[in-house]
Scaffold this motif. Sequence first.
Motif, PDB file in Angstrom:
ATOM      1  N   ALA A  76       0.790  -1.127   0.056  1.00  0.00           N
ATOM      2  CA  ALA A  76      -0.393  -0.151   0.577  1.00  0.00           C
ATOM      3  C   ALA A  76       0.653   1.477  -0.053  1.00  0.00           C
ATOM      4  O   ALA A  76       0.618   1.926  -0.453  1.00  0.00           O
ATOM      5  N   VAL A  77       2.092   0.965   0.946  1.00  0.00           N
ATOM      6  CA  VAL A  77       3.008   2.139   0.691  1.00  0.00           C
ATOM      7  C   VAL A  77       3.148   2.663  -0.917  1.00  0.00           C
ATOM      8  O   VAL A  77       3.440   4.059  -1.027  1.00  0.00           O
ATOM      9  N   ASN A  78       3.981   1.871  -1.147  1.00  0.00           N
ATOM     10  CA  ASN A  78       4.750   1.898  -1.825  1.00  0.00           C
ATOM     11  C   ASN A  78       3.726   2.355  -3.050  1.00  0.00           C
ATOM     12  O   ASN A  78       3.879   3.033  -4.040  1.00  0.00           O
ATOM     13  N   GLU A  79       2.643   1.890  -3.391  1.00  0.00           N
ATOM     14  CA  GLU A  79       2.079   2.600  -3.891  1.00  0.00           C
ATOM     15  C   GLU A  79       1.186   3.852  -4.303  1.00  0.00           C
ATOM     16  O   GLU A  79       0.967   4.286  -5.449  1.00  0.00           O
ATOM     17  N   ALA A  80       1.190   4.602  -2.936  1.00  0.00           N
ATOM     18  CA  ALA A  80       0.873   5.355  -2.817  1.00  0.00           C
ATOM     19  C   ALA A  80       1.769   5.880  -2.910  1.00  0.00           C
ATOM     20  O   ALA A  80       1.438   7.689  -3.406  1.00  0.00           O
ATOM     21  N   ARG A  82       3.760   5.767  -5.546  1.00  0.00           N
ATOM     22  CA  ARG A  82       4.379   6.349  -6.976  1.00  0.00           C
ATOM     23  C   ARG A  82       3.602   6.720  -7.679  1.00  0.00           C
ATOM     24  O   ARG A  82       3.416   7.429  -8.293  1.00  0.00           O
ATOM     25  N   ARG A  83       1.577   7.179  -6.862  1.00  0.00           N
ATOM     26  CA  ARG A  83       0.727   7.777  -7.022  1.00  0.00           C
ATOM     27  C   ARG A  83       1.833   9.033  -6.882  1.00  0.00           C
ATOM     28  O   ARG A  83       1.196  10.347  -7.875  1.00  0.00           O
ATOM     29  N   SER A  84       1.455   8.839  -5.880  1.00  0.00           N
ATOM     30  CA  SER A  84       2.002  10.740  -5.204  1.00  0.00           C
ATOM     31  C   SER A  84       3.451  11.391  -6.413  1.00  0.00           C
ATOM     32  O   SER A  84       3.037  12.374  -7.057  1.00  0.00           O
ATOM     33  N   GLN A  85       4.310  10.232  -6.908  1.00  0.00           N
ATOM     34  CA  GLN A  85       4.876  10.508  -7.837  1.00  0.00           C
ATOM     35  C   GLN A  85       4.688  11.208  -8.934  1.00  0.00           C
ATOM     36  O   GLN A  85       5.334  12.161  -9.698  1.00  0.00           O
ATOM     37  N   GLU A  86       3.960  10.197  -9.904  1.00  0.00           N
ATOM     38  CA  GLU A  86       2.684  10.796 -10.865  1.00  0.00           C
ATOM     39  C   GLU A  86       2.031  11.959 -10.988  1.00  0.00           C
ATOM     40  O   GLU A  86       2.309  13.006 -11.802  1.00  0.00           O
ATOM     41  N   MET A  87       1.211  12.167  -9.680  1.00  0.00           N
ATOM     42  CA  MET A  87       0.430  13.331  -9.708  1.00  0.00           C
ATOM     43  C   MET A  87       1.404  14.012  -9.368  1.00  0.00           C
ATOM     44  O   MET A  87       1.126  16.279 -10.160  1.00  0.00           O
TER      45      MET A  87
END
Length: 107
Positions: A76-80, A82-87
């Motif tokens: 969950a932390v790694n995916e969050a 990754r999404r933050s970096q995309e944002m």
Amino acid sequence: MFPPQMQQLMKQVQKIQKKIAQLQEELAERTVEASAGGGMVTAVVNGRQEVVEVRIDPEIFQSGDKEMLEDLIVAAVNEALRRSQEMVQEEMAKITGGLNIPGLFGT
């Protein structure tokens, strides 16, 4: 004295720097989240790639599977993150016109 084109370029760079500073402040307040294990674990990360919250469904403790819980937290932390970096990359592209500036926000 710098030629007029150089002066104009310097002004544009200063304008972009100001927008980036403003964006950094805004991104600290914006969050993304990701879940693992069908929503058993949820991680919330801000635009500075800081974990601001981890939620764990109490039902997961009934299984007693410590390793599974640890794996779900990591996922969950790694995916969050990754999404933050995309944002961040999407917001930076708006400011820089898609120009990739190495070292800026980890891009």
